[in-house]
Design an enzyme around this catalytic site. Structure first.
Site, PDB file in Angstrom:
ATOM      1  N   HIS A  23     -34.884 -42.662  -0.144  1.00 14.17           N
ATOM      2  CA  HIS A  23     -35.435 -43.647   0.807  1.00 14.17           C
ATOM      3  C   HIS A  23     -36.677 -44.332   0.223  1.00 14.17           C
ATOM      4  O   HIS A  23     -37.629 -44.662   0.936  1.00 14.17           O
ATOM      5  CB  HIS A  23     -35.721 -43.021   2.176  1.00 14.17           C
ATOM      6  CG  HIS A  23     -34.473 -42.805   2.983  1.00 14.17           C
ATOM      7  ND1 HIS A  23     -34.474 -42.608   4.342  1.00 14.17           N
ATOM      8  CD2 HIS A  23     -33.178 -42.794   2.616  1.00 14.17           C
ATOM      9  CE1 HIS A  23     -33.228 -42.462   4.786  1.00 14.17           C
ATOM     10  NE2 HIS A  23     -32.422 -42.568   3.739  1.00 14.17           N
TER      11      HIS A  23
ATOM     12  N   ASP B 198     -22.952 -37.004   0.491  1.00 10.87           N
ATOM     13  CA  ASP B 198     -24.198 -37.761   0.646  1.00 10.87           C
ATOM     14  C   ASP B 198     -25.235 -37.191  -0.316  1.00 10.87           C
ATOM     15  O   ASP B 198     -25.113 -36.055  -0.784  1.00 10.87           O
ATOM     16  CB  ASP B 198     -24.676 -37.687   2.107  1.00 10.87           C
ATOM     17  CG  ASP B 198     -25.506 -38.904   2.513  1.00 10.87           C
ATOM     18  OD1 ASP B 198     -26.064 -39.559   1.617  1.00 10.87           O
ATOM     19  OD2 ASP B 198     -25.599 -39.183   3.724  1.00 10.87           O
TER      20      ASP B 198
ATOM     21  N   GLU C 127     -24.710 -44.546   9.503  1.00  8.52           N
ATOM     22  CA  GLU C 127     -25.247 -43.210   9.239  1.00  8.52           C
ATOM     23  C   GLU C 127     -26.767 -43.179   9.348  1.00  8.52           C
ATOM     24  O   GLU C 127     -27.342 -42.225   9.864  1.00  8.52           O
ATOM     25  CB  GLU C 127     -24.820 -42.728   7.842  1.00  8.52           C
ATOM     26  CG  GLU C 127     -25.086 -41.243   7.584  1.00  8.52           C
ATOM     27  CD  GLU C 127     -26.493 -40.904   7.120  1.00  8.52           C
ATOM     28  OE1 GLU C 127     -26.845 -39.714   7.132  1.00  8.52           O
ATOM     29  OE2 GLU C 127     -27.266 -41.828   6.755  1.00  8.52           O
ATOM     30  N   GLU C 128     -27.411 -44.230   8.838  1.00  9.74           N
ATOM     31  CA  GLU C 128     -28.888 -44.204   8.770  1.00  9.74           C
ATOM     32  C   GLU C 128     -29.537 -44.199  10.146  1.00  9.74           C
ATOM     33  O   GLU C 128     -30.729 -43.912  10.268  1.00  9.74           O
ATOM     34  CB  GLU C 128     -29.420 -45.382   7.931  1.00  9.74           C
ATOM     35  CG  GLU C 128     -29.064 -45.312   6.443  1.00  9.74           C
ATOM     36  CD  GLU C 128     -29.751 -44.167   5.684  1.00  9.74           C
ATOM     37  OE1 GLU C 128     -30.566 -43.436   6.283  1.00  9.74           O
ATOM     38  OE2 GLU C 128     -29.454 -43.999   4.493  1.00  9.74           O
TER      39      GLU C 128
HETATM   40 ZN   LIG Z   1     -27.304 -40.934   3.231  1.00  7.22          ZN
END
Ligand SMILES: [Zn+2]
Length: 348
Positions: A325, A245, A224-225
């Site tokens: 993040h 998410d 996904e990233e």
């Molecule tokens: Zn995510």
């Protein structure tokens, strides 16, 4: 359906174990295996691996006429060895989108291709303010300004290669998981928190002797990233995808650490209005408090599926995660809210 009760201790144990299983994008087998092992406890599920290494779970329901899927991702931010420097230290290249200052000073593990691990830390090259004075604060944190100091005696590139380290080795930053007063502080709550929500929802329905309303698939995605996680792996018969998410918190955002959010628009445009409204109605019916939000710099596995050409309805929900993040944090309230919302969706 009345929502069954959630085993919070189970959720926290599963989540802590998953957070402590390194899984930078491209190096996710251990985290996929950890998740599969947890789901094997529920014999009604059938698990298989996608060709690119994700975990696809089929969860039989009462009906088969409108199959659905939910997805969450186990891959995380991380890095790869780009270069072995002449002083024996390492230059890295990023996996996923983050700023170097968010991992500066963090402990890390290098995974050698032969299967060994070497510990170290990510530092600014000009790390000592006794030597570099103002430059330690003022240097722009770019690839060339950062290096890995290995916890091994190495003075040359040859010394480092003798440890088994090569260009292309994966690097995982320490998650530093800590649970205090209902807060979970850790790296990579994006998106391991939501994998925990899905697994805990399965357990809650299982323990209550319930099953989904429809044939339901879970895709635990693993790229996904870097943008293509759920672009493949969702079965063709699926009509709706609920991406689970993290919600983005910060100035101007509606989301917070104590609620689940529904994202109605992000960088990829609006999510499916009808499905989003259905989810909002379900939350209202089940008295699940939630926030509606828009994430300005964000993409999801739901959009990855859309960009791959799938004709499905897609919506996105998830727990609020502070400092995403970065060194992230959420609260049990947001995880419980998200898990309830998943169960309400699956059960109706
Ligand atoms: Zn995510």
């Amino acid at each position: 359906m009345n929502l069954p009760s959630i085993d919070q201790e189970y959720m926290l144990d599963f989540l802590t174990g998953l957070l402590n299983t390194p899984s930078p994008t491209g190096f996710t087998d251990a985290a996929i295996e950890y998740t599969e092992n947890a789901l094997k406890a529920f014999p009604e599920l059938s698990c298989s691996r996608t060709r690119k290494g994700g975990l696809l779970v089929k969860w039989p329901g009462h009906r088969t006429d409108h199959p659905r899927a939910l997805t969450a991702h186990v891959d995380t931010l991380g890095a790869m060895v780009k270069e072995i420097k002449s002083n024996g230290r390492l230059k890295l290249t990023k996996l996923g989108g983050f700023a170097w200052n968010t991992v500066e000073g963090e402990g890390l593990t290098v995974f050698t291709n032969a299967g060994n691990t070497v510990r170290g830390a990510l530092l600014l090259c000009k790390s000592s303010s006794h030597v570099h004075a103002a430059a330690t604060g003022e240097t722009k944190r770019e690839d060339h300004a950062m290096e890995v100091r290995l916890d091994a005696v190495t003075h040359t590139a040859e010394d480092t290669k003798a440890l088994g380290i090569e260009v292309g080795d994966f690097v995982a930053f320490d998650p530093r998981v800590e649970v205090t007063n209902g807060f979970i502080r850790s790296r990579h709550l994006d998106d391991k928190a939501c994998v925990a929500n899905l697994v805990t929802a399965v357990k809650a329905l299982h323990d209550a002797g319930l099953k989904p309303a429809q044939t339901t698939y879970l895709l635990i995605s693993n790229y996904e990233e870097v943008g293509h996680g759920a672009s493949a792996g969702i079965p063709d018969e699926v009509e709706e995808l609920l991406a689970v998410d993290m919600a983005a918190i910060g100035d101007g955002q509606n989301s917070d650490e104590f609620h689940a959010s529904i994202c109605v628009k992000d960088s990829g445009g609006p999510y499916h209005h009808g499905l989003s409204n259905h989810l909002r109605q379900l939350a209202d019916q089940h008295a699940i408090p939630y926030k509606v939000d828009i994430y300005p710099y964000y993409g999801s596995d739901g959009e990855a599926l859309w960009h791959a050409g799938a004709d499905v309805r897609v919506a996105l929900i998830g727990p609020g995660v502070d400092a995403s993040h970065n060194y992230e944090r959420t609260h049990m309230d947001a995880l419980i809210g998200t898990t309830k919302w998943v169960m309400a969706y699956v059960g109706e």
